[in-house]
Design a protein around this motif. Structure first.
Motif, PDB file in Angstrom:
ATOM      1  N   GLU A  38       0.703  -1.164  -0.096  1.00 45.03           N
ATOM      2  CA  GLU A  38      -0.044   0.048  -0.090  1.00 45.03           C
ATOM      3  C   GLU A  38       0.897   1.386  -0.009  1.00 45.03           C
ATOM      4  N   PRO A  39       0.447   2.270  -0.853  1.00 39.91           N
ATOM      5  CA  PRO A  39       1.127   3.602  -0.819  1.00 39.91           C
ATOM      6  C   PRO A  39       1.194   3.941   0.703  1.00 39.91           C
ATOM      7  N   GLY A  40       2.423   4.444   1.159  1.00 41.53           N
ATOM      8  CA  GLY A  40       2.778   5.234   2.443  1.00 41.53           C
ATOM      9  C   GLY A  40       3.223   4.088   3.458  1.00 41.53           C
ATOM     10  N   THR A  41       3.620   2.893   2.877  1.00 42.24           N
ATOM     11  CA  THR A  41       4.126   1.823   3.773  1.00 42.24           C
ATOM     12  C   THR A  41       5.452   2.116   3.870  1.00 42.24           C
ATOM     13  N   PRO A  42       5.916   2.223   5.279  1.00 43.87           N
ATOM     14  CA  PRO A  42       7.325   2.583   5.822  1.00 43.87           C
ATOM     15  C   PRO A  42       8.290   1.722   5.129  1.00 43.87           C
ATOM     16  N   ARG A  43       9.596   2.372   5.239  1.00 43.56           N
ATOM     17  CA  ARG A  43      10.762   1.576   4.441  1.00 43.56           C
ATOM     18  C   ARG A  43      11.025   0.255   5.552  1.00 43.56           C
ATOM     19  N   ALA A  44      10.895   0.661   6.830  1.00 39.95           N
ATOM     20  CA  ALA A  44      11.114  -0.446   7.643  1.00 39.95           C
ATOM     21  C   ALA A  44      10.221  -1.557   7.244  1.00 39.95           C
TER      22      ALA A  44
END
Length: 153
Positions: A38-44
């Motif tokens: 999903e868009p907005g998924t954090p890099r971690a």
């Protein structure tokens, strides 16, 4: 929001997909094993999902893949410019959709693109050394906004 420009490489397992991209009006990347993102998924979260999907891969590979997914899914926007190389040519288009997911496809993460001048792409010889330098990266997805005006022609 400022319009950006992106280089997206069309190669999957050594084969160029640019002809299909032009015909189907899209650009795409792989990493289907991580599932839909999903868009907005954090890099971690991307890092954890990639590490789980590709056990034994080096930390450097995982870090590069996180960057590619982050740029394609989180930073690229509708209206941004996208460029893709094809031999001596550079095809340029405009991103026309949010990222979409195809679960059973090598290029699982894709976006619609309206390719400008698909039948008359830019020739590498027309570009400045600065622009060419930006286009010779090994990354799958690269921010090339600093040469946007030249690519937009």
């Amino acid at each position: 929001m400022t319009r950006r420009a992106w280089l997206v490489r069309p190669n999957v397992r050594g084969r160029s997909r640019v002809d299909r991209w032009l015909a189907e009006g899209e650009c795409a990347i792989g990493w289907r094993e991580v599932g839909p993102v999903e868009p907005g998924t954090p890099r971690a979260v991307l890092r954890a999902r990639l590490a789980a999907a590709y056990p034994g891969r080096s930390a450097a590979s995982i870090a590069a893949w996180v960057g590619n997914l982050d740029r394609f899914i989180n930073r690229m926007r509708v209206g941004d410019l996208v460029a893709t190389p094809a031999g001596p040519c550079i095809h340029v288009g405009v991103v026309a959709s949010a990222v979409r997911w195809r679960p059973h496809h090598d290029e699982a993460h894709h976006r619609a693109v309206v390719w400008d001048r698909a039948d008359a792409p830019l020739e590498r010889a027309e570009l400045s050394d600065r622009a060419l330098g930006k286009l010779f990266t090994v990354l799958t997805v690269t921010d090339v906004t600093d040469v946007l005006e030249e690519l937009a022609g």
